[in-house]
Design a protein around this motif. Structure first.
Motif, PDB file in Angstrom:
ATOM      1  N   GLU A  74      -1.767  -0.832  -5.023  1.00 31.62           N
ATOM      2  CA  GLU A  74      -2.605  -0.160  -4.039  1.00 31.62           C
ATOM      3  C   GLU A  74      -4.074  -0.529  -4.220  1.00 31.62           C
ATOM      4  OE1 GLU A  74      -1.738   3.947  -4.431  1.00 31.62           O
ATOM      5  OE2 GLU A  74       0.025   3.866  -3.109  1.00 31.62           O
ATOM      6  N   SER A  75      -4.463  -0.675  -5.479  1.00 31.90           N
ATOM      7  CA  SER A  75      -5.852  -1.068  -5.744  1.00 31.90           C
ATOM      8  C   SER A  75      -6.126  -2.486  -5.250  1.00 31.90           C
ATOM      9  CB  SER A  75      -6.143  -0.953  -7.241  1.00 31.90           C
ATOM     10  OG  SER A  75      -7.423  -1.455  -7.527  1.00 31.90           O
ATOM     11  N   ARG A  76      -5.200  -3.418  -5.505  1.00 26.62           N
ATOM     12  CA  ARG A  76      -5.394  -4.810  -5.106  1.00 26.62           C
ATOM     13  C   ARG A  76      -5.266  -4.987  -3.590  1.00 26.62           C
ATOM     14  NH1 ARG A  76      -3.482  -9.337  -9.341  1.00 26.62           N
ATOM     15  NH2 ARG A  76      -4.446  -8.438 -11.186  1.00 26.62           N
ATOM     16  N   SER A  77      -4.470  -4.146  -2.967  1.00 29.12           N
ATOM     17  CA  SER A  77      -4.272  -4.280  -1.525  1.00 29.12           C
ATOM     18  C   SER A  77      -5.544  -3.967  -0.753  1.00 29.12           C
ATOM     19  CB  SER A  77      -3.139  -3.355  -1.057  1.00 29.12           C
ATOM     20  OG  SER A  77      -1.911  -3.705  -1.649  1.00 29.12           O
ATOM     21  N   LEU A  78      -6.442  -3.189  -1.353  1.00 25.64           N
ATOM     22  CA  LEU A  78      -7.659  -2.793  -0.663  1.00 25.64           C
ATOM     23  C   LEU A  78      -8.771  -3.846  -0.755  1.00 25.64           C
ATOM     24  CD1 LEU A  78      -7.791   0.976  -1.749  1.00 25.64           C
ATOM     25  CD2 LEU A  78      -7.014   0.028   0.435  1.00 25.64           C
ATOM     26  N   ARG A  79      -8.590  -4.856  -1.568  1.00 29.41           N
ATOM     27  CA  ARG A  79      -9.627  -5.879  -1.725  1.00 29.41           C
ATOM     28  C   ARG A  79      -9.690  -6.766  -0.478  1.00 29.41           C
ATOM     29  NH1 ARG A  79      -8.028  -8.040  -7.785  1.00 29.41           N
ATOM     30  NH2 ARG A  79      -8.524  -6.103  -8.936  1.00 29.41           N
ATOM     31  N   TYR A  85       1.118  -7.739  -0.776  1.00 28.65           N
ATOM     32  CA  TYR A  85       1.837  -7.017  -1.825  1.00 28.65           C
ATOM     33  C   TYR A  85       2.815  -6.045  -1.161  1.00 28.65           C
ATOM     34  CZ  TYR A  85      -2.008  -8.691  -4.731  1.00 28.65           C
ATOM     35  OH  TYR A  85      -2.940  -9.479  -5.380  1.00 28.65           O
ATOM     36  N   LEU A  86       3.979  -5.943  -1.767  1.00 30.56           N
ATOM     37  CA  LEU A  86       4.957  -4.954  -1.297  1.00 30.56           C
ATOM     38  C   LEU A  86       5.951  -4.686  -2.419  1.00 30.56           C
ATOM     39  CD1 LEU A  86       6.086  -3.227   1.046  1.00 30.56           C
ATOM     40  CD2 LEU A  86       7.556  -5.182   1.627  1.00 30.56           C
ATOM     41  N   ILE A  87       6.154  -3.382  -2.682  1.00 27.50           N
ATOM     42  CA  ILE A  87       7.175  -2.992  -3.655  1.00 27.50           C
ATOM     43  C   ILE A  87       8.112  -2.008  -2.967  1.00 27.50           C
ATOM     44  CG2 ILE A  87       5.665  -1.189  -4.616  1.00 27.50           C
ATOM     45  CD1 ILE A  87       7.110  -1.673  -7.310  1.00 27.50           C
ATOM     46  N   THR A  88       9.411  -2.286  -3.085  1.00 23.69           N
ATOM     47  CA  THR A  88      10.407  -1.446  -2.402  1.00 23.69           C
ATOM     48  C   THR A  88      11.378  -0.858  -3.404  1.00 23.69           C
ATOM     49  OG1 THR A  88      11.895  -3.304  -2.040  1.00 23.69           O
ATOM     50  CG2 THR A  88      10.274  -2.871  -0.314  1.00 23.69           C
ATOM     51  N   ALA A  89      11.904   0.295  -2.985  1.00 27.15           N
ATOM     52  CA  ALA A  89      12.920   0.967  -3.808  1.00 27.15           C
ATOM     53  C   ALA A  89      14.254   0.263  -3.639  1.00 27.15           C
ATOM     54  CB  ALA A  89      13.017   2.427  -3.383  1.00 27.15           C
ATOM     55  N   PRO A  90      15.253   0.607  -4.482  1.00 29.35           N
ATOM     56  CA  PRO A  90      16.566  -0.019  -4.339  1.00 29.35           C
ATOM     57  C   PRO A  90      17.173   0.206  -2.956  1.00 29.35           C
ATOM     58  CG  PRO A  90      16.389   1.030  -6.467  1.00 29.35           C
ATOM     59  CD  PRO A  90      15.164   1.434  -5.716  1.00 29.35           C
ATOM     60  N   LEU A  95       7.393   1.368  -1.083  1.00 28.49           N
ATOM     61  CA  LEU A  95       6.715   2.318  -1.954  1.00 28.49           C
ATOM     62  C   LEU A  95       5.213   2.085  -1.986  1.00 28.49           C
ATOM     63  CD1 LEU A  95       9.232   2.310  -4.959  1.00 28.49           C
ATOM     64  CD2 LEU A  95       9.123   3.900  -3.034  1.00 28.49           C
ATOM     65  N   ALA A  96       4.802   0.861  -1.926  1.00 25.64           N
ATOM     66  CA  ALA A  96       3.366   0.546  -1.963  1.00 25.64           C
ATOM     67  C   ALA A  96       3.173  -0.875  -1.437  1.00 25.64           C
ATOM     68  CB  ALA A  96       2.829   0.677  -3.381  1.00 25.64           C
ATOM     69  N   GLY A  97       1.938  -1.144  -1.000  1.00 24.81           N
ATOM     70  CA  GLY A  97       1.622  -2.489  -0.545  1.00 24.81           C
ATOM     71  C   GLY A  97       0.847  -2.486   0.749  1.00 24.81           C
ATOM     72  N   ASN A  98       0.500  -3.676   1.225  1.00 26.83           N
ATOM     73  CA  ASN A  98      -0.288  -3.820   2.448  1.00 26.83           C
ATOM     74  C   ASN A  98       0.464  -4.558   3.550  1.00 26.83           C
ATOM     75  OD1 ASN A  98      -0.245  -6.324   1.330  1.00 26.83           O
ATOM     76  ND2 ASN A  98      -2.470  -6.547   1.099  1.00 26.83           N
ATOM     77  N   VAL A  99       1.786  -4.683   3.416  1.00 24.06           N
ATOM     78  CA  VAL A  99       2.601  -5.379   4.410  1.00 24.06           C
ATOM     79  C   VAL A  99       3.183  -4.350   5.355  1.00 24.06           C
ATOM     80  CG1 VAL A  99       4.592  -6.854   4.809  1.00 24.06           C
ATOM     81  CG2 VAL A  99       3.128  -7.237   2.815  1.00 24.06           C
ATOM     82  N   GLY A 100       2.910  -4.523   6.687  1.00 25.01           N
ATOM     83  CA  GLY A 100       3.443  -3.613   7.676  1.00 25.01           C
ATOM     84  C   GLY A 100       4.819  -4.014   8.143  1.00 25.01           C
ATOM     85  N   SER A 101       5.053  -5.336   8.286  1.00 22.20           N
ATOM     86  CA  SER A 101       6.369  -5.811   8.735  1.00 22.20           C
ATOM     87  C   SER A 101       6.578  -7.226   8.236  1.00 22.20           C
ATOM     88  CB  SER A 101       6.466  -5.762  10.263  1.00 22.20           C
ATOM     89  OG  SER A 101       5.543  -6.671  10.856  1.00 22.20           O
ATOM     90  N   LEU A 102       7.875  -7.593   8.086  1.00 21.61           N
ATOM     91  CA  LEU A 102       8.271  -8.928   7.635  1.00 21.61           C
ATOM     92  C   LEU A 102       9.392  -9.426   8.522  1.00 21.61           C
ATOM     93  CD1 LEU A 102       8.436  -8.462   3.766  1.00 21.61           C
ATOM     94  CD2 LEU A 102       6.817  -9.928   4.998  1.00 21.61           C
ATOM     95  N   ALA A 103       9.649 -10.679   8.459  1.00 28.27           N
ATOM     96  CA  ALA A 103      10.791 -11.240   9.167  1.00 28.27           C
ATOM     97  C   ALA A 103      12.060 -10.684   8.537  1.00 28.27           C
ATOM     98  CB  ALA A 103      10.780 -12.761   9.084  1.00 28.27           C
TER      99      ALA A 103
END
Length: 473
Positions: A74-79, A85-90, A95-103
């Motif tokens: 979250e800190s790096r995404s604001l730079r 960055y994107l981290i997802t649960a199983p 959970l966190a990141g700056n990606v709104g959508s992906l292919a």
């Protein structure tokens, strides 16, 4: 044909066009190679950056757990200008990141992929390209780190635009240069064509122009001009020979006719007819000798000979011709002396050189006998000599006759030319012409010099013989 059509159809323009196409293709290939390597370098830099970040984030996850990793992301995404960055649960929940959508399907497998994406702070229709890597963390969590490919796309567009401009500039400048060069070349060729047309129309004095640049066209023009000078000289000689033949042979032919007519009109005895026939035969023999001399001169000047070039001893020729003419010189009250040294091997046409030397000795006897009075109590002398002069052999005949004035020495070697004081002597005026032709055939020259008193005629010939094609059978 129009001037433009003539220009386009010229060989110079076609060659320029071929070189232009080759150069444009080479330039395009060079730019494409540069663009490919630049894109590869950018991709390598992106993968290196992403790998470094994933290594760091994975280590932070291992040491601090999921909460700590979420805080860092979250800190790096604001730079400004940050990576993706994107981290997802199983379960696939973000959970966190700056990606709104992906292919679709990007997070289904680990590893590298090139995908379209939208950041969280962008509108729904915003779409970019990115190179991303997905790794599986312990606990079933997935981590995605990527970099936007806008820099690579922008670099490609810059290079593509530069390539288009460069190739267009090369083509324009190449065509302009091709037109300029072709016009200059065509201008010179047109001048040459105009000259050749004048020559074909009968003006043999025309010469091809030269620009003074000493390029291949200048060298061609110089060589052609030398050839034209030779052709003009031959044509002038042919005209002079024709005129001289018509003039000099008219008299003996008229005498032949008159004697035959006189014999028919006044001959009463067999002896009268015999005398007329003998006189006719003698006059005919003189005409045959004249035509034989003309034929031999023509063969020598054209580089043809009745026998091929061969190795022989020049001293043998001098001795043989001297022995042949010694009795004749003695009858004329002259002393003929032969002076030869050691063997002098050379290459040439023995028959023609023998005839040429015989002509020189015959002239020396003919005109030397005009002043055959003793010199210091001894008869006038004719000296026939042969000597080595470096790479040349000199065959000389020196007499003590009236000689030839320096102003006439270049003129007497022409056909049928006889000086005024020699008109009373028998002959056709072809002797020195034959000698000069034989000398040129062998790559040498005939030199006429003052013998004080008399004339010294020398044949200066190269030992190696002429560099000319040999006659074929």
């Amino acid at each position: 044909m129009t001037a433009f059509g003539k220009l386009v159809r010229s060989t110079a323009f076609r060659l320029t066009l071929v070189y232009l196409i080759v150069f444009a293709f080479y330039a395009a290939a060079l730019i494409a190679y540069f663009a490919l390597n630049t894109g590869r370098l950018i991709t390598e830099q992106i993968t290196e950056t992403v790998d470094t970040e994933i290594t760091y984030l994975s280590a932070q996850y291992t040491s601090g757990g999921l909460r700590w990793l979420v805080l860092i992301i979250e800190s790096r995404s604001l730079r400004p200008g940050s990576s993706l960055y994107l981290i997802t649960a199983p379960t696939g929940q973000a959970l966190a990141g700056n990606v709104g959508s992906l292919a679709p399907g990007v997070l289904d497998s680990t590893g590298w992929s090139e995908t379209v994406y939208r950041r969280l702070d962008e509108q729904e229709n915003a779409e970019h390209s990115a190179l991303a890597r997905v790794v599986l963390l312990s606990g079933g969590f997935r981590l995605l780190v990527g970099r936007d490919l806008e820099e690579r796309v922008r670099m490609r567009s810059i290079i593509t635009a530069a390539a288009r401009g460069s190739v267009a500039l090369v083509i324009v400048l190449g065509l302009a240069g091709g037109f300029f060069v072709t016009r200059r070349v065509l201008k010179r060729f047109d001048a040459m064509t105009e000259t050749t047309q004048r020559i074909m129309a009968g003006d043999l004095s025309g010469r091809l122009p030269t620009a003074g640049s000493e390029d291949e066209l200048d060298r061609l023009a110089v060589n052609l001009n030398v050839m034209l000078e030779r052709i003009e000289a031959l044509m002038r000689g042919f005209k002079e020979v024709s005129d001289n033949i018509a003039h000099d042979l008219k008299t003996p032919l008229t005498r032949l006719r008159n004697r035959a007519e006189e014999a028919l009109r006044s001959g009463k005895r067999e002896s009268d007819y015999r005398a007329a026939l003998e006189s006719t035969i003698e006059e005919s023999d003189e005409l045959i000798r004249t035509f034989n001399a003309l034929l031999m001169i023509a063969r020598a000047e054209s580089g043809q000979a009745t026998t091929p070039m061969a190795e022989f001893d020049a001293a043998d020729i001098v001795r043989g011709v001297g022995e042949l003419y010694d009795p004749l010189a003695d009858d004329k009250g002259l002393a003929l002396r032969v002076d030869v040294g050691a063997a002098m091997s050379m290459r040439g046409n023995r028959e023609l050189l023998t005839q040429a030397l015989a002509n020189l000795i015959d002239n020396a006897i003919k005109y030397g006998s005009c002043s055959a009075a003793s010199v210091n109590g001894a008869p006038a002398e004719i000296l026939v000599s042969a000597a080595n002069e470096g790479d040349n052999v000199r065959l000389s005949v020196s007499d003590q006759g009236p000689g030839i004035p320096a102003a006439d020495r270049g003129h007497v070697v022409e056909r049928f030319v006889r000086l005024e004081r020699s008109r009373s002597e028998p002959g056709s005026g072809l002797g020195l012409s034959l000698v000069s032709a034989v000398a040129h055939l062998h790559g040498g020259e005939l030199k006429l010099e003052d013998n004080a008193p008399g004339l010294k005629a020398s044949l200066v010939l190269p030992r190696s013989g002429p560099h000319l094609p040999q006659p074929t059978e």
